[in-house]
Design a protein around this motif. Structure first.
Motif, PDB file in Angstrom:
ATOM      1  N   ARG A  54    -119.233  84.258 -75.889  1.00 20.72           N
ATOM      2  CA  ARG A  54    -120.042  85.108 -75.010  1.00 20.72           C
ATOM      3  C   ARG A  54    -119.670  84.891 -73.544  1.00 20.72           C
ATOM      4  O   ARG A  54    -119.598  85.840 -72.758  1.00 20.72           O
ATOM      5  CB  ARG A  54    -121.526  84.836 -75.228  1.00 20.72           C
ATOM      6  CG  ARG A  54    -122.069  85.486 -76.486  1.00 20.72           C
ATOM      7  CD  ARG A  54    -123.578  85.408 -76.540  1.00 20.72           C
ATOM      8  NE  ARG A  54    -124.058  84.035 -76.661  1.00 20.72           N
ATOM      9  CZ  ARG A  54    -124.242  83.396 -77.813  1.00 20.72           C
ATOM     10  NH1 ARG A  54    -123.993  84.007 -78.951  1.00 20.72           N
ATOM     11  NH2 ARG A  54    -124.677  82.160 -77.828  1.00 20.72           N
ATOM     12  N   THR A  55    -119.402  83.644 -73.171  1.00 19.96           N
ATOM     13  CA  THR A  55    -118.991  83.349 -71.797  1.00 19.96           C
ATOM     14  C   THR A  55    -117.669  84.041 -71.476  1.00 19.96           C
ATOM     15  O   THR A  55    -117.514  84.635 -70.407  1.00 19.96           O
ATOM     16  CB  THR A  55    -118.850  81.824 -71.604  1.00 19.96           C
ATOM     17  OG1 THR A  55    -120.103  81.210 -71.883  1.00 19.96           O
ATOM     18  CG2 THR A  55    -118.414  81.487 -70.193  1.00 19.96           C
ATOM     19  N   GLY A  56    -116.747  83.991 -72.404  1.00 17.33           N
ATOM     20  CA  GLY A  56    -115.466  84.666 -72.202  1.00 17.33           C
ATOM     21  C   GLY A  56    -115.619  86.174 -72.099  1.00 17.33           C
ATOM     22  O   GLY A  56    -114.953  86.822 -71.290  1.00 17.33           O
ATOM     23  N   GLN A  57    -116.511  86.729 -72.901  1.00 11.65           N
ATOM     24  CA  GLN A  57    -116.749  88.172 -72.833  1.00 11.65           C
ATOM     25  C   GLN A  57    -117.341  88.564 -71.481  1.00 11.65           C
ATOM     26  O   GLN A  57    -116.941  89.567 -70.887  1.00 11.65           O
ATOM     27  CB  GLN A  57    -117.681  88.609 -73.963  1.00 11.65           C
ATOM     28  CG  GLN A  57    -117.020  88.619 -75.311  1.00 11.65           C
ATOM     29  CD  GLN A  57    -117.992  88.989 -76.413  1.00 11.65           C
ATOM     30  OE1 GLN A  57    -119.204  88.816 -76.274  1.00 11.65           O
ATOM     31  NE2 GLN A  57    -117.463  89.501 -77.504  1.00 11.65           N
ATOM     32  N   ARG A  58    -118.307  87.773 -70.987  1.00  9.61           N
ATOM     33  CA  ARG A  58    -118.889  88.065 -69.683  1.00  9.61           C
ATOM     34  C   ARG A  58    -117.822  87.997 -68.586  1.00  9.61           C
ATOM     35  O   ARG A  58    -117.790  88.837 -67.675  1.00  9.61           O
ATOM     36  CB  ARG A  58    -120.027  87.093 -69.374  1.00  9.61           C
ATOM     37  CG  ARG A  58    -121.326  87.449 -70.069  1.00  9.61           C
ATOM     38  CD  ARG A  58    -122.498  86.671 -69.505  1.00  9.61           C
ATOM     39  NE  ARG A  58    -122.365  85.232 -69.678  1.00  9.61           N
ATOM     40  CZ  ARG A  58    -122.750  84.564 -70.759  1.00  9.61           C
ATOM     41  NH1 ARG A  58    -123.301  85.196 -71.771  1.00  9.61           N
ATOM     42  NH2 ARG A  58    -122.603  83.256 -70.828  1.00  9.61           N
ATOM     43  N   ARG A  59    -116.930  87.012 -68.680  1.00 11.10           N
ATOM     44  CA  ARG A  59    -115.863  86.874 -67.696  1.00 11.10           C
ATOM     45  C   ARG A  59    -114.948  88.103 -67.722  1.00 11.10           C
ATOM     46  O   ARG A  59    -114.590  88.641 -66.671  1.00 11.10           O
ATOM     47  CB  ARG A  59    -115.046  85.611 -67.992  1.00 11.10           C
ATOM     48  CG  ARG A  59    -113.983  85.327 -66.961  1.00 11.10           C
ATOM     49  CD  ARG A  59    -113.158  84.080 -67.273  1.00 11.10           C
ATOM     50  NE  ARG A  59    -113.925  82.969 -67.792  1.00 11.10           N
ATOM     51  CZ  ARG A  59    -113.740  82.412 -68.995  1.00 11.10           C
ATOM     52  NH1 ARG A  59    -112.807  82.868 -69.809  1.00 11.10           N
ATOM     53  NH2 ARG A  59    -114.475  81.403 -69.396  1.00 11.10           N
ATOM     54  N   GLN A  60    -114.593  88.552 -68.921  1.00  8.46           N
ATOM     55  CA  GLN A  60    -113.747  89.741 -69.030  1.00  8.46           C
ATOM     56  C   GLN A  60    -114.444  90.981 -68.485  1.00  8.46           C
ATOM     57  O   GLN A  60    -113.823  91.814 -67.839  1.00  8.46           O
ATOM     58  CB  GLN A  60    -113.331  89.966 -70.486  1.00  8.46           C
ATOM     59  CG  GLN A  60    -112.379  88.918 -71.020  1.00  8.46           C
ATOM     60  CD  GLN A  60    -111.067  88.882 -70.266  1.00  8.46           C
ATOM     61  OE1 GLN A  60    -110.567  89.893 -69.811  1.00  8.46           O
ATOM     62  NE2 GLN A  60    -110.523  87.685 -70.130  1.00  8.46           N
ATOM     63  N   HIS A  61    -115.748  91.104 -68.722  1.00  8.83           N
ATOM     64  CA  HIS A  61    -116.505  92.249 -68.201  1.00  8.83           C
ATOM     65  C   HIS A  61    -116.518  92.224 -66.678  1.00  8.83           C
ATOM     66  O   HIS A  61    -116.366  93.266 -66.035  1.00  8.83           O
ATOM     67  CB  HIS A  61    -117.937  92.247 -68.744  1.00  8.83           C
ATOM     68  CG  HIS A  61    -118.046  92.812 -70.114  1.00  8.83           C
ATOM     69  ND1 HIS A  61    -118.644  94.016 -70.372  1.00  8.83           N
ATOM     70  CD2 HIS A  61    -117.622  92.352 -71.305  1.00  8.83           C
ATOM     71  CE1 HIS A  61    -118.585  94.270 -71.668  1.00  8.83           C
ATOM     72  NE2 HIS A  61    -117.964  93.262 -72.253  1.00  8.83           N
ATOM     73  N   ARG A  62    -116.709  91.036 -66.099  1.00  2.99           N
ATOM     74  CA  ARG A  62    -116.697  90.929 -64.641  1.00  2.99           C
ATOM     75  C   ARG A  62    -115.343  91.309 -64.080  1.00  2.99           C
ATOM     76  O   ARG A  62    -115.241  92.010 -63.069  1.00  2.99           O
ATOM     77  CB  ARG A  62    -117.066  89.515 -64.197  1.00  2.99           C
ATOM     78  CG  ARG A  62    -118.551  89.244 -64.193  1.00  2.99           C
ATOM     79  CD  ARG A  62    -118.889  87.976 -63.445  1.00  2.99           C
ATOM     80  NE  ARG A  62    -118.162  86.810 -63.930  1.00  2.99           N
ATOM     81  CZ  ARG A  62    -118.587  85.996 -64.882  1.00  2.99           C
ATOM     82  NH1 ARG A  62    -119.750  86.205 -65.465  1.00  2.99           N
ATOM     83  NH2 ARG A  62    -117.881  84.942 -65.248  1.00  2.99           N
ATOM     84  N   ARG A  63    -114.284  90.841 -64.716  1.00  8.05           N
ATOM     85  CA  ARG A  63    -112.927  91.166 -64.239  1.00  8.05           C
ATOM     86  C   ARG A  63    -112.644  92.650 -64.348  1.00  8.05           C
ATOM     87  O   ARG A  63    -111.922  93.203 -63.523  1.00  8.05           O
ATOM     88  CB  ARG A  63    -111.886  90.399 -65.043  1.00  8.05           C
ATOM     89  CG  ARG A  63    -111.850  88.928 -64.719  1.00  8.05           C
ATOM     90  CD  ARG A  63    -110.807  88.223 -65.535  1.00  8.05           C
ATOM     91  NE  ARG A  63    -110.825  86.788 -65.253  1.00  8.05           N
ATOM     92  CZ  ARG A  63    -110.144  85.902 -65.937  1.00  8.05           C
ATOM     93  NH1 ARG A  63    -109.392  86.288 -66.954  1.00  8.05           N
ATOM     94  NH2 ARG A  63    -110.207  84.632 -65.630  1.00  8.05           N
ATOM     95  N   ALA A  64    -113.198  93.292 -65.365  1.00  8.86           N
ATOM     96  CA  ALA A  64    -112.973  94.735 -65.559  1.00  8.86           C
ATOM     97  C   ALA A  64    -113.914  95.565 -64.699  1.00  8.86           C
ATOM     98  O   ALA A  64    -113.758  96.781 -64.624  1.00  8.86           O
ATOM     99  CB  ALA A  64    -113.141  95.095 -67.033  1.00  8.86           C
ATOM    100  N   PRO A  68    -122.376  93.537 -67.446  1.00 12.48           N
ATOM    101  CA  PRO A  68    -122.552  92.701 -68.639  1.00 12.48           C
ATOM    102  C   PRO A  68    -123.736  93.161 -69.471  1.00 12.48           C
ATOM    103  O   PRO A  68    -124.690  93.727 -68.962  1.00 12.48           O
ATOM    104  CB  PRO A  68    -122.791  91.304 -68.081  1.00 12.48           C
ATOM    105  CG  PRO A  68    -123.257  91.516 -66.683  1.00 12.48           C
ATOM    106  CD  PRO A  68    -122.687  92.839 -66.222  1.00 12.48           C
TER     107      PRO A  68
END
Length: 69
Positions: A54-64, A68
């Motif tokens: 979930r932390t990795g997904q949030r990071r990817q969403h922020r980068r994109a 979130p």
């Protein structure tokens, strides 16, 4: 009309090349085999693994630039 496009030749090269193409990292196989061999610790680690995902997904969403969930 001109010469035919180079794409068909390139596609043929990709399908006949001896190079192995994988869609997952090499370490993932070792991780799966280890978790399969030790089901007890794997079950206890599940919440930690899910939280890391979930932390990795949030990071990817922020980068994109996406919101979130």
């Amino acid at each position: 009309m001109g010469e035919p496009p180079a794409a068909p030749g390139g596609a043929h090269h990709l399908t006949t090349a001896a190079r192995v193409v994988v869609s997952v990292p090499r370490w993932r196989g070792a991780q799966v085999r280890l978790l399969d061999a030790l089901p007890g610790p794997a079950v206890r680690l599940a919440p930690l693994i899910l939280a890391a995902g979930r932390t990795g997904q949030r990071r990817q969403h922020r980068r994109a630039g996406a919101e979130p969930r």
